[in-house]
Design a protein around this motif. Structure first.
Motif, PDB file in Angstrom:
ATOM      1  N   SER A   1       0.577  -1.331   0.100  1.00  0.00           N
ATOM      2  CA  SER A   1      -0.143   0.304   0.338  1.00  0.00           C
ATOM      3  C   SER A   1       1.228   1.254   0.216  1.00  0.00           C
ATOM      4  O   SER A   1       0.529   2.532  -0.429  1.00  0.00           O
TER       5      SER A   1
ATOM      6  N   ALA B   1      -6.750  13.251  -0.421  1.00  0.00           N
ATOM      7  CA  ALA B   1      -6.302  11.626  -0.661  1.00  0.00           C
ATOM      8  C   ALA B   1      -6.500  11.717  -1.655  1.00  0.00           C
ATOM      9  O   ALA B   1      -5.971  10.707  -2.630  1.00  0.00           O
TER      10      ALA B   1
ATOM     11  N   PHE C   1     -10.091   3.975  -1.334  1.00  0.00           N
ATOM     12  CA  PHE C   1      -8.868   4.495  -1.138  1.00  0.00           C
ATOM     13  C   PHE C   1      -8.342   3.046  -0.394  1.00  0.00           C
ATOM     14  O   PHE C   1      -6.778   3.662   0.074  1.00  0.00           O
TER      15      PHE C   1
ATOM     16  N   LEU D   1      -9.464   1.833   2.395  1.00  0.00           N
ATOM     17  CA  LEU D   1      -9.605   1.878   3.554  1.00  0.00           C
ATOM     18  C   LEU D   1     -10.808   0.880   4.867  1.00  0.00           C
ATOM     19  O   LEU D   1     -10.783   1.745   5.545  1.00  0.00           O
TER      20      LEU D   1
ATOM     21  N   GLN E   1     -10.151  -1.016   6.771  1.00  0.00           N
ATOM     22  CA  GLN E   1      -9.402  -0.599   8.565  1.00  0.00           C
ATOM     23  C   GLN E   1     -10.462   0.060   9.570  1.00  0.00           C
ATOM     24  O   GLN E   1     -10.189   0.072  10.959  1.00  0.00           O
TER      25      GLN E   1
ATOM     26  N   PHE F   1      -6.746   8.257   9.452  1.00  0.00           N
ATOM     27  CA  PHE F   1      -6.487   7.235   8.273  1.00  0.00           C
ATOM     28  C   PHE F   1      -5.997   8.244   6.490  1.00  0.00           C
ATOM     29  O   PHE F   1      -5.503   7.429   6.152  1.00  0.00           O
ATOM     30  N   LEU F   2      -6.130   8.917   6.977  1.00  0.00           N
ATOM     31  CA  LEU F   2      -6.483   9.589   4.925  1.00  0.00           C
ATOM     32  C   LEU F   2      -5.758  10.209   5.113  1.00  0.00           C
ATOM     33  O   LEU F   2      -4.463   9.966   4.418  1.00  0.00           O
TER      34      LEU F   2
ATOM     35  N   GLU G   1      -2.693   8.888   7.044  1.00  0.00           N
ATOM     36  CA  GLU G   1      -1.480   7.935   6.740  1.00  0.00           C
ATOM     37  C   GLU G   1      -2.068   7.446   5.068  1.00  0.00           C
ATOM     38  O   GLU G   1      -0.408   7.131   4.282  1.00  0.00           O
ATOM     39  N   HIS G   2      -2.637   7.348   4.555  1.00  0.00           N
ATOM     40  CA  HIS G   2      -3.005   6.766   2.574  1.00  0.00           C
ATOM     41  C   HIS G   2      -2.003   7.771   2.110  1.00  0.00           C
ATOM     42  O   HIS G   2      -1.519   7.884   1.379  1.00  0.00           O
TER      43      HIS G   2
ATOM     44  N   SER H   1       1.052   7.432  -0.502  1.00  0.00           N
ATOM     45  CA  SER H   1       1.180   7.263  -1.775  1.00  0.00           C
ATOM     46  C   SER H   1       2.817   8.338  -2.338  1.00  0.00           C
ATOM     47  O   SER H   1       3.396   8.184  -2.061  1.00  0.00           O
TER      48      SER H   1
ATOM     49  N   ARG I   1     -11.485   2.753  -7.919  1.00  0.00           N
ATOM     50  CA  ARG I   1     -10.760   3.010  -6.614  1.00  0.00           C
ATOM     51  C   ARG I   1     -10.762   4.468  -7.333  1.00  0.00           C
ATOM     52  O   ARG I   1     -11.150   5.078  -7.567  1.00  0.00           O
TER      53      ARG I   1
END
Length: 641
Positions: free
Chosen positions: A14, A49, A88, A90, A93, A146-147, A149-150, A154, A497
């Motif tokens: 990821s 994101a 995303f 996510l 999670q 979470f966002l 971390e995404h 990236s 996606r």
């Protein structure tokens, strides 16, 4: 998740390899940006994101706070929002950590002792089959974690810049429709940012104000929040409690002689949120003197819950707010009447353009949906794959959604507070009507009732009968299928996606790929030809599904078909080794209702279902309507150079 396309790479798949341009933003505040996002709340980070999927777009995110949010105010996560988080990667999670709302109970005054309450009803929270995703409760701060971390994982490596306050926004040029995003005024918006070290100016192609109800960006473009308060005040407590109330771990609506209370269990198994009505007669003086405390709110909760008790052991967060609904007339900087001659450069999203009560659980969800609507449109224009006029559709679509939310919230807030102690409300008819109201509004609170009107990105309904379960203008309703190549049961909607691509789902006729000259094969041949929208709109050097991602759903059982016999458009070659993507074709799942029956697909004729990058159905067309497909996409996309 697909990975290892360009070679084996160990570690967390990821986390993408950093794009060379990512290093530019790590050094500090840049002088220019393609998109400047003001605000690191739900709307701002969903937008960031989404733009993180485009490392060539220089995205800068700033916030006036000193650092990330630690304790969030919003907590309800609608089914539609969980669907969006799946795009995303996510959702799992999120589901693992959250509380899942399964049922709602209703409590009213006991007819034999109206100073006490009794349970009068219990219903399922989410209607069966409306989404594969549940209604969740999780702290807003965790969703933002979470966002971030995404974004950090990236290829763009986007990270927010904190401690920066917007003091001015000025559009200095480049707003004309003929000029386009890369015309003479390439960075036409100047944003002045104040920080402890002084003042900086960042020039941007586009600015998005996600900076809350006191938005500096909104003020700078001359927009105003307009509306009225409802003269209702509520307190909210996030608490650990010791209680004998039997439904403390269920969402509960309590209307008693002493007022109204909404109980929302929180994640972790112990925490609970209490929304407590503070009527003016009993609490007016305390409200005027700003003297309400957690102790006052706890005492109010105990009065409402009698004969049950609530002993507060710890307070995680609390607040007092007045219910009001306010809305901006437009969500961008283009004045009314000038859309034909001017393109928007500055946008507002979330609380910056609509505010309402928290009890319906829609504020954070609608704010994130604003950003999800805008992100792919900005990306399409900035990468040159979409016409700049696409940006006008953001305000047109989302302002109407916000107006619908205001109307719903006014009704919902009034029903929550009204008549809790009146004989009519306490009657069996009143109780049943109240429960019926919650049932009827379930699709709305799940975030699944939005329907966009026909526009350049939403077609008409002349062929809707081919796919009755995919209403044009509404979100693409996922369904279980089996992936042909590996026999894996999956949700069809999870193929999408948050990458800015349109999806073209080909629902085959009865014969499907087995007829060499059938409608399905002819369509696939067209899509593989030079006249195809794939050939016309995919930039040179981009993956074949970067702009239009073609997927097929066949009627035959997966064990009766060979994936190697599929048309070439369903076996595209990708990456530096030109490897075949084997995940483009699906069949009905024998363990579930056939998707053709579940979504009302015409088995004899089949159809095309074109889905926008934000997962809303753009069009339903016959398999032989290639000219209509091309004409529709011509109105949105730009031909590749």
């Amino acid at each position: 998740m697909q990975f290892h396309l360009d070679g084996y790479r160990p570690g967390d798949p990821s986390v993408k390899e950093a794009h060379p341009a990512a290093q530019d933003l790590e050094a500090g505040l840049p002088e220019t940006a393609d998109v400047l996002i003001v605000g690191c709340g739900p709307a701002g980070l969903v937008l960031a994101a989404q733009l993180a999927a485009f490392p060539g777009i220089r995205t800068l995110v700033v916030d006036r706070k000193d650092g990330p949010l630690q304790v969030g105010q919003a907590d309800g996560v609608a089914c539609r929002t969980v669907e969006m988080f799946e795009a995303f990667g996510l959702a799992e999670q999120l589901k693992q950590e959250a509380y899942q709302v399964n049922e709602v109970t209703f409590w009213r005054p006991d007819p034999t002792d109206r100073s006490s309450i009794v349970r009068t009803g219990r219903i399922q929270d989410v209607e069966e089959g409306i989404s594969e995703m549940p209604h969740l409760i999780v702290n807003q701060a965790r969703m933002l974690d979470f966002l971030r971390e995404h974004m950090a994982g990236s290829a763009a490596r986007i990270a927010p810049h904190y401690g920066l306050r917007v003091s001015a926004v000025e559009i200095t040029g480049g707003a004309g429709a003929a000029e386009g995003p890369d015309g003479p005024g390439e960075y036409p918006v100047a944003v002045t940012l104040e920080h402890p070290g002084g003042t900086s100016v960042v020039r941007a192609k586009y600015v998005v104000g996600c900076d809350g109800a006191r938005s500096a960006v909104r003020t700078a473009i001359g927009r105003r929040l307009e509306g009225d308060a409802l003269n209702q005040t509520w307190g909210v407590l996030d608490v650990l409690v010791d209680t004998d109330f039997p439904d403390i771990r269920l969402k509960s609506v309590v209307q008693s002689e002493a007022g109204a209370l909404l109980i929302i269990p929180r994640e972790g198994g112990y925490l609970v949120r209490l929304y407590i009505e503070l009527d003016a007669e009993r609490y007016g003086d305390l409200l005027r003197e700003r003297a309400v405390t957690p102790e006052v709110l706890a005492a109010a909760a105990n009065r409402i819950l009698r004969p049950y008790r609530v002993e507060v052991k710890d307070v995680g967060w609390w607040a007092v707010y007045e219910v009001g609904q306010r809305l901006c007339a437009k969500f961008d900087d283009v004045p009314d009447g000038e859309t034909a001659d001017r393109l928007p450069r500055v946008f507002i999203a979330g609380d910056a353009c609509h505010t309402h009560s928290a009890k319906a659980g829609q504020g954070m969800n609608v704010s994130m949906a604003d950003a999800f609507n805008l992100g792919w449109k900005l990306a399409g224009v900035l990468t040159g794959t979409a016409a700049p006029e696409l940006l006008h559709t953001y305000s047109a679509e989302r302002q109407q959604v916000a107006q619908d939310l205001i109307d719903f919230d006014r009704d919902f807030a009034s029903k929550m507070a009204a008549g809790s102690g009146t004989p009519a409300a306490a009657s069996e008819d009143g109780e049943e009507q109240f429960a019926d109201y919650f049932r009827a509004q379930g699709r709305y609170t799940a975030g699944l009732s939005v329907r966009y009107e026909p526009s350049m990105i939403t077609g008409g309904g002349e062929h809707q009968d081919l796919a009755k379960g995919f209403p044009i203008g509404m979100r693409f309703h996922s369904a279980p299928v089996v992936r042909l190549a590996d026999a894996r049961p999956v949700q069809l909607g999870h193929a999408a996606r948050a990458d800015g691509a349109w999806r073209l789902y080909l629902f085959a006729d009865r014969v499907g790929p087995q007829a060499a000259d059938g409608p399905f094969r002819r369509l696939c041949d067209h899509l593989a030809s030079a006249a195809s929208p794939l050939a016309r709109f995919t930039p040179v050097g981009a993956e074949p599904d970067a702009v239009l991602d073609v997927r097929a759903i066949l009627q035959q059982p997966h064990r009766t078909l060979e994936s190697t016999a599929l048309p070439a458009v369903l076996r595209p070659r990708k990456g530096r080794f030109a490897l075949v993507d084997h995940e483009k074709a699906f069949c009905p799942d024998p363990q579930h209702t056939d998707i053709f029956d579940l979504r009302g697909i015409d088995r004899d004729r089949g159809c095309m279902v074109l889905v926008r990058p934000d997962q809303y159905v753009a069009h339903v067309l016959p398999l032989d309507a290639t000219a209509q497909l091309n004409d529709f996409l011509d109105g949105v996309l730009r031909e590749a150079d």
